[in-house]
Design a protein around this motif. Sequence first.
Motif, PDB file in Angstrom:
ATOM      1  N   SER A 522       0.838  -1.206   0.000  1.00 20.25           N
ATOM      2  CA  SER A 522       0.000   0.000   0.000  1.00 20.25           C
ATOM      3  C   SER A 522       0.863   1.243   0.000  1.00 20.25           C
ATOM      4  O   SER A 522       0.600   2.215  -0.735  1.00 20.25           O
ATOM      5  CB  SER A 522      -0.923   0.000   1.223  1.00 20.25           C
ATOM      6  N   ALA A 523       1.909   1.266   0.837  1.00 18.59           N
ATOM      7  CA  ALA A 523       2.788   2.435   0.910  1.00 18.59           C
ATOM      8  C   ALA A 523       3.512   2.634  -0.419  1.00 18.59           C
ATOM      9  O   ALA A 523       3.690   3.765  -0.882  1.00 18.59           O
ATOM     10  CB  ALA A 523       3.785   2.248   2.047  1.00 18.59           C
ATOM     11  N   LYS A 524       3.930   1.518  -1.034  1.00 17.59           N
ATOM     12  CA  LYS A 524       4.614   1.609  -2.321  1.00 17.59           C
ATOM     13  C   LYS A 524       3.688   2.179  -3.391  1.00 17.59           C
ATOM     14  O   LYS A 524       4.098   3.024  -4.201  1.00 17.59           O
ATOM     15  CB  LYS A 524       5.107   0.218  -2.725  1.00 17.59           C
ATOM     16  N   LYS A 525       2.440   1.728  -3.390  1.00 19.24           N
ATOM     17  CA  LYS A 525       1.481   2.235  -4.363  1.00 19.24           C
ATOM     18  C   LYS A 525       1.238   3.729  -4.150  1.00 19.24           C
ATOM     19  O   LYS A 525       1.102   4.492  -5.119  1.00 19.24           O
ATOM     20  CB  LYS A 525       0.170   1.462  -4.254  1.00 19.24           C
ATOM     21  N   GLU A 526       1.175   4.148  -2.889  1.00 16.49           N
ATOM     22  CA  GLU A 526       0.983   5.567  -2.603  1.00 16.49           C
ATOM     23  C   GLU A 526       2.183   6.370  -3.081  1.00 16.49           C
ATOM     24  O   GLU A 526       2.037   7.461  -3.643  1.00 16.49           O
ATOM     25  CB  GLU A 526       0.776   5.764  -1.094  1.00 16.49           C
ATOM     26  N   LEU A 527       3.376   5.824  -2.868  1.00 14.83           N
ATOM     27  CA  LEU A 527       4.583   6.501  -3.340  1.00 14.83           C
ATOM     28  C   LEU A 527       4.593   6.595  -4.860  1.00 14.83           C
ATOM     29  O   LEU A 527       4.980   7.631  -5.418  1.00 14.83           O
ATOM     30  CB  LEU A 527       5.813   5.739  -2.843  1.00 14.83           C
ATOM     31  N   GLU A 528       4.164   5.550  -5.531  1.00  5.79           N
ATOM     32  CA  GLU A 528       4.103   5.588  -6.994  1.00  5.79           C
ATOM     33  C   GLU A 528       3.112   6.646  -7.464  1.00  5.79           C
ATOM     34  O   GLU A 528       3.355   7.332  -8.470  1.00  5.79           O
ATOM     35  CB  GLU A 528       3.715   4.210  -7.533  1.00  5.79           C
ATOM     36  N   ARG A 529       1.985   6.752  -6.726  1.00 11.88           N
ATOM     37  CA  ARG A 529       1.014   7.783  -7.095  1.00 11.88           C
ATOM     38  C   ARG A 529       1.627   9.171  -6.951  1.00 11.88           C
ATOM     39  O   ARG A 529       1.501  10.040  -7.843  1.00 11.88           O
ATOM     40  CB  ARG A 529      -0.218   7.663  -6.201  1.00 11.88           C
ATOM     41  N   GLN A 530       2.311   9.396  -5.830  1.00 12.52           N
ATOM     42  CA  GLN A 530       2.951  10.698  -5.622  1.00 12.52           C
ATOM     43  C   GLN A 530       4.042  10.938  -6.663  1.00 12.52           C
ATOM     44  O   GLN A 530       4.225  12.069  -7.130  1.00 12.52           O
ATOM     45  CB  GLN A 530       3.543  10.750  -4.216  1.00 12.52           C
ATOM     46  N   GLU A 533       2.483  12.005  -9.852  1.00 16.31           N
ATOM     47  CA  GLU A 533       2.086  13.414  -9.786  1.00 16.31           C
ATOM     48  C   GLU A 533       3.290  14.330  -9.911  1.00 16.31           C
ATOM     49  O   GLU A 533       3.228  15.380 -10.560  1.00 16.31           O
ATOM     50  CB  GLU A 533       1.362  13.674  -8.465  1.00 16.31           C
TER      51      GLU A 533
END
Length: 761
Positions: A522-530, A533
């Motif tokens: 989950s944290a990795k996916k959030e980092l990829e999203r950021q 952006e």
Amino acid sequence: MSLLFPQTLAALFEAAHFGVIAINREGVVAYVNPRQCENSQLQREDFLGQHHRTAFYTTLASQGLLPFYDRLQQEGVPFEVTFPHYQRHSDGTVRAFSMWGYKHEGYTLLFTLIEKALEVQQARYQQLFENANDGIFILDRQARFVTVNHKFAELTGLPEEAIIGKTTELFVSGRFAQSLERLEYILREGTLGPYEVEMLTPLGLKIFSLNGFALYEGETPVGVMSIARDVTEEQRRKQEREALYELAHDLARSSEVRTIADHLFARTRSLLGANYGFLMLANAEGSELRGITAYGVDAEAFRQERIKPGKEITPVAQSFQRKQPIVVTDVAHNPLVSERLRQQYGFLGSVWIVPLLSGTVAVGIFAVGYAIQREATAEELRFLQLLGDEAALAIERSRLTEELQESEKRYRSLFENANDAIITITLEGTITGVNRGLEVMLGWSREELIGQHYSKTSTPASIALADDRTRRILAGEHFPSIFELEMVRKDGSTVPVEGRARFIRDKEGQPLGLQGIFRDISAKKELERQRSEFLAMLTHDIRNPLEVVLGYSEILCEKAQERDAPEEVNLLARLTNSTLIIHSLVTNYLDFSRIEAGRLALAKKRLEVNNILRQVAQQYETEAWRRRLTLEMHLQEALPWVAGDPLALERAFANLLHNALKFTPAGGRISLSSAQQNQEIVITVADTGPGIAAEELPFLFEKYRRAAATQQREGVGLGLFIVKALVEAHGGRIEAESTPGSGSCFAVFLPIASTDQAETA
């Protein structure tokens, strides 16, 4: 054949190359062999049971043999006669014929020979008796030895004259009554055997296999002939095999070293008569032997025994190091026995030591001791080593079992306490096990999951992906080891995970189930999203304005040159260069991100490489002038087409040219060239900069890698990594050559577009 004639003699004569007629005391033919029937051209029925006067008396009389025969019967005088022209009674044929007579144990034996030298056959009966491969002896009714052959004397180790006249008690002391019982049985029944008898001889205790046959005078048994075969070695090996089998059987059921030692000690006590036993095992390094257990002594005290093979010279250490048996016949006076050991084990008269070998590695020693001084025979020592080998295998198996159990404990601990979530399922998808990590990640307890289908923990899309992946792997396809999917928590929410899966297989390698290891990303996916952006911000908020700045600076620079304002031109060139550096950094980072994420997309089309090279050279022309560098171009005209993405190739060549400008000192020269070599277009960028050390060349295209000579220059070490990725994405390659102090040369090789590529690019 008469049943009264000794069968052993009949067996000896049956295949003889000379004729044999045996006549009993009453003058009746008791035996005739096949060769006699052939010599006389008569059947056995013509002889057996017939009195010699009716069977062949006429022949004896006609040939003048009666005097010889009468003296043989009455006085036992043997005879031998040769007839060069003997007329056979049955058919009148004239033959060269020899006959001799011999009396033995009440039988008159007549031997006949046709067309052979009589002297060759005269002693045949005695030769058969004397030269038999087995021992032969004859006993009278009182069990006294009447006759023995040479082989029997050899087997017992006594000369014939030392045996004849003695009773069987000579060899079976204390068991003479049993010997007489067997003798009476043979005299009564006619035969016995084979049976085994232990005989104590000067050569040691021996085991003989005997076949006994009664000898008769008329119908009265008068003695026994026995054929003896030495089976001592066979019985010893049989006993060894049985002992080894029993030991292996006992050891197979033993899991503790001391239990293994107890079985080993029991065998040596019963088979070798040992008074003491000692077992020592080596530590993992083989630097120390430690007492494990013993019998006949204080086992608890022996467990404190320590011997260091590399530092202490002892028989035990030598056997362990040399991997060979050692026998110490006299412990008290052997120079290898230290004073400490002599005092501690002074009760030992002798000791035999064998190494315990696991393959070619010594893992310990096994020793047996005796209260008296005793030398070991080669066979005893070999047998002791065989026992030790069996024990070594069992000890090694015990150790491996302990290691396996310990490994299983560690595995269970790792399985249970791993931070990652672990699940095991059958090939049908039934959950068979989960660890605490999965319980924490999904909120299900193992009781709620075990026995359920794994679809309970995954989204429909992930189930379809997993089933398809499993099916195709079983069919032989290959997939990346890491994959992503979504799992379902107990509360219905989903969690993205990164997974690895492997098959659980049986001993034959057939898959039984699957084990999956999953990590919450989950944290990795959030980092990829950021990150996405941020990349979008770089693209729209930084790179686009930089391109506008570059455009205006070039316009201003051209106008300043028109006004002949060198100071303004210099300032604007610096501004352009700084803007190019920032633009290159941003572009490289964007390219790097796409490459790392596997999203590098190329818009290929048919193009001419020289056009791209001219654009790149024009872009950096001002920078070369500002740095007082000479930029040369050597482009081969009318080059074939290549299929490529013009923007990607422009970035690759721009990176190479920018590096050359950046690292070449003022007054230097940079050369940009193109040419065709076979089916490739070769683009080279050469400079007269500081060069690169040979040991750094193999790592030049790794990300974040910079040569030592360029450490003080701007940049993060991504340029050459990106160039290599862009070139390889076009099916090409890049090579570098450099000599420290003489500059560097980078060569890009691009394949010429095929006809289809040229038409569709």
